[in-house]
Design a protein around this motif. Structure first.
Motif, PDB file in Angstrom:
ATOM      1  N   ASN A  35       0.813  -1.226   0.000  1.00  0.00           N
ATOM      2  CA  ASN A  35       0.000   0.000   0.000  1.00  0.00           C
ATOM      3  C   ASN A  35       0.842   1.269   0.000  1.00  0.00           C
ATOM      4  N   HIS A  36       1.953   1.268   0.683  1.00  0.00           N
ATOM      5  CA  HIS A  36       2.778   2.473   0.686  1.00  0.00           C
ATOM      6  C   HIS A  36       3.910   2.405  -0.346  1.00  0.00           C
ATOM      7  N   TRP A 213      -7.911   1.964  -0.701  1.00  0.00           N
ATOM      8  CA  TRP A 213      -7.030   3.139  -0.714  1.00  0.00           C
ATOM      9  C   TRP A 213      -7.647   4.212   0.164  1.00  0.00           C
ATOM     10  N   VAL A 214      -6.947   5.321   0.355  1.00  0.00           N
ATOM     11  CA  VAL A 214      -7.416   6.320   1.315  1.00  0.00           C
ATOM     12  C   VAL A 214      -8.559   7.105   0.688  1.00  0.00           C
ATOM     13  N   GLU A 245      -5.340   0.683   5.963  1.00  0.00           N
ATOM     14  CA  GLU A 245      -4.812   1.973   5.482  1.00  0.00           C
ATOM     15  C   GLU A 245      -4.641   2.944   6.649  1.00  0.00           C
ATOM     16  N   MET A 248      -2.359   6.358   6.955  1.00  0.00           N
ATOM     17  CA  MET A 248      -2.104   6.789   5.575  1.00  0.00           C
ATOM     18  C   MET A 248      -2.968   7.977   5.159  1.00  0.00           C
ATOM     19  N   GLU A 255     -10.387   6.168  11.032  1.00  0.00           N
ATOM     20  CA  GLU A 255      -9.476   5.091  11.461  1.00  0.00           C
ATOM     21  C   GLU A 255     -10.116   4.252  12.574  1.00  0.00           C
ATOM     22  N   CYS A 273       0.969   0.934   5.878  1.00  0.00           N
ATOM     23  CA  CYS A 273       1.639   2.253   5.777  1.00  0.00           C
ATOM     24  C   CYS A 273       3.148   2.108   5.942  1.00  0.00           C
ATOM     25  N   ASP A 274       3.842   3.272   5.834  1.00  0.00           N
ATOM     26  CA  ASP A 274       5.265   3.324   6.166  1.00  0.00           C
ATOM     27  C   ASP A 274       5.343   3.462   7.683  1.00  0.00           C
ATOM     28  N   MET A 278       4.176   7.651  10.558  1.00  0.00           N
ATOM     29  CA  MET A 278       2.726   7.583  10.766  1.00  0.00           C
ATOM     30  C   MET A 278       2.359   8.327  12.041  1.00  0.00           C
ATOM     31  N   SER A 282      -2.547   6.833  15.116  1.00  0.00           N
ATOM     32  CA  SER A 282      -2.719   5.616  14.302  1.00  0.00           C
ATOM     33  C   SER A 282      -2.036   4.429  14.974  1.00  0.00           C
TER      34      SER A 282
END
Ligand code: GLA
Length: 536
Positions: A35-36, A213-214, A245, A248, A255, A273-274, A278, A282
């Motif tokens: 995803n990221h 996706w976001v 996600e 992100m 969330e 995510c990374d 973040m 989160s």
């Protein structure tokens, strides 16, 4: 790969005990590169994210898998072996798995059922010729016995363009995994829709929707779709709502909804995510121990909708013990207005007073009573554990039943990729006229196209009346059976497609769990909204 059997029974299965001491594994928890990072991955990135899982306390919270997705390959050599992109992975893929394992974590691999992976579609030349098709056994041996990976996500972009039959190709892949010496490979089928009940027999989890996706509408679609796939999760086999996600760009309210809905549905929890970049909130949502416990609960089941007001949905499932005193509840406001909803304790399956524990605030709520009122902001959710004395469940939604021939391959798949299915399969339709917003249709017409409520509970057993809420524009027949015994053939006609009427059948239920089946092997059945069960 876990042992599988199609019937989602409510008793403990006889498969050998897992390391965890449970009968089956809970949904996997971890991180994935897709995803990221998309195809921009490398050994440094993967190992760096594994370190971050540990540093942030996520691995201690249960996130153990580090899954490498698309983008590590560089075609296939003349010898038939996949070539690794040595710029990104100079030490090869075994070295990466070894580094992940050395950190006490598990390592995940990726491929495709066809010839190319999905990255081949838009980030050429990645993914061309590296899919499993024609190399199933050699690739699995290499990934799981030689390199030692523990998880396998298998996509279908290459399978789609080759027009492969999904059931036979994914079954062949499951057999290739089972032929490996490594017996602990967790297998994920990534076919972007619920492919059919065959997947329960071969995979530990399966994607149910297109990519997340976001985007709020995407999140909402995934949540709503999984509300009516609940009968297919069970016994260590899970609907996979896609990677998280979280972290992100969603709002904190979104969330909360994201995490709560994934957990109440027992979806795999794979962070996308990374991890090195973040928001703190989160990280806290991901580590929420009460929500993780809801996801990893030993029953491993998903939660149907039991109350709905506009776009606010109440989902509930048993925790720790079937029909026991503790249940998990999520109330999700998927709409655009703040909603005030009075949650009916009877709809949650309880008699009278209950204790309500807030899984976000980690404290008990003061309210005790037959209902409690919540104000929920748009896109936000509340999550609770509710404990109390149980009521016998009286309403069973049709969309929460096990439909043996259910598949979404010919319905919600890409328009351009419609298979000419001659065989009817059931459909779940949204309609304001039906109780929790959905009803089922297109049942019957051939032997396998039946619907079954497998969790009809009677405390003492005895005489009951089943009320079937049905609709059909002309006369149609349905056979009703209870625990394998035919009890009645009903000839029904409500006069219109969405004109709902009730048909009653007197039955005898056994003490404990019962199965009620509706079938008609010859002709189409009426549509069904729900079944109400009343003791005589
Ligand atoms: C598909 C899958 C994604 C990801 C990509 C990789 O789109 O659904 O989760 O694996 O392929 O190319």
């Amino acid at each position: 790969m876990a042992l599988a059997f199609t019937a989602i029974s409510l008793c403990a299965c006889s498969a050998p005990k897992k390391e965890s001491g449970r009968d089956f594994d809970p949904p996997i928890m971890g991180w994935s590169s897709w995803n990221h990072f998309h195809t921009e991955i490398s050994e440094d990135i993967i190992v760096g994210q594994a370190d971050a899982l540990i540093r942030l306390g996520l691995s201690d919270a249960g996130y153990k898998y580090v899954n490498i997705d698309d983008g590590f390959t560089d075609g296939r050599g003349e010898d038939g072996r996949i070539r690794i992109d040595t710029v990104k992975f100079p030490n090869g893929m075994k070295a990466v798995a070894d580094s992940i394992h050395a950190r006490g974590l598990k390592a995940g691999m990726y491929s495709d059922a066809g010839d190319n992976t999905c990255a081949s579609l838009n980030v050429k030349p990645y993914g061309l010729g590296v899919g499993l098709y024609g190399h199933e056994y050699e690739d699995c041996k290499m990934m799981f016995d030689e390199w030692g990976y523990d998880f396998f996500k298998v996509d279908n972009c290459g399978g789609r363009h080759l027009d492969l039959d999904e059931k036979s190709q994914f079954t062949k892949i499951a057999e290739a995994i089972a032929a490996c010496d490594n017996k602990n490979v967790n297998f994920n089928v990534c076919r972007w829709v619920f492919p059919g009940t065959w997947v329960i027999d071969i995979a530990d989890s399966w994607r149910t929707t297109h990519d997340i996706w976001v985007n709020w509408e995407t999140l909402k679609t995934i949540i709503k779709e999984n509300m009516y796939l609940v009968a297919y999760t069970g016994n260590g086999h899970y609907n996979d709502m896609d990677m998280l996600e979280i972290g992100m760009g969603f709002t904190p309210a979104e969330e909360r909804t994201h995490m709560a809905c994934w957990c109440i549905q027992s979806s795999p929890l794979v962070v996308g995510c990374d991890l090195n970049n973040m928001p703190d909130y989160s990280i806290e949502f991901l580590k929420n121990p009460d929500l993780i416990a809801m996801d990893q609960d030993r029953l491993g089941i998903a939660a149907p909708v039991v109350q709905k007001e506009g776009e606010t949905y109440v989902m509930v499932k048993d925790m720790e013990q079937f029909n026991g005193p503790k249940r998990a509840v999520v109330v999700a406001n998927l709409g655009e207005e703040t909603t005030s909803i009075t949650v009916d304790v009877a709809a949650l399956g309880f008699k009278g007073n209950v204790k309500v524990y807030d899984c976000f605030k980690h404290e008990f709520r003061p309210e005790l009573g037959e209902s409690f009122t919540l104000e929920i902001a748009p896109h936000d959710s509340e999550a609770f554990y509710v404990t109390g004395k149980r009521l016998e469940q009286s309403v069973y939604q049709a969309e929460a039943a096990f439909m043996n021939a259910y598949t979404e391959i010919n319905e919600q798949d890409y328009e351009s990729y419609r298979r000419p299915y001659e065989i009817p399969s059931p459909r779940v339709r949204e309609s304001a006229s039906s109780e929790m917003g959905y009803y089922v249709t297109e049942l019957g017409g051939w032997a396998e196209n039946w619907l079954e409520w497998r969790n009809v509970y009677s405390e003492k057993g005895g005489k009951y009346v089943l009320s079937l809420r049905y609709a059909c524009p002309e006369s149609r027949n349905v056979s009703v059976s209870v625990n394998g015994q035919d009890v009645s053939v009903l000839s029904l006609n409500s006069g219109d497609e969405l004109e709902w009427k009730d048909a009653n059948v007197s039955v005898k239920l056994s003490k404990g769990w019962n199965t009620v089946r509706l079938s008609n092997p010859m002709e189409k059945m009426p549509s069904f909204d729900c079944m109400t069960v009343k003791k005589m």
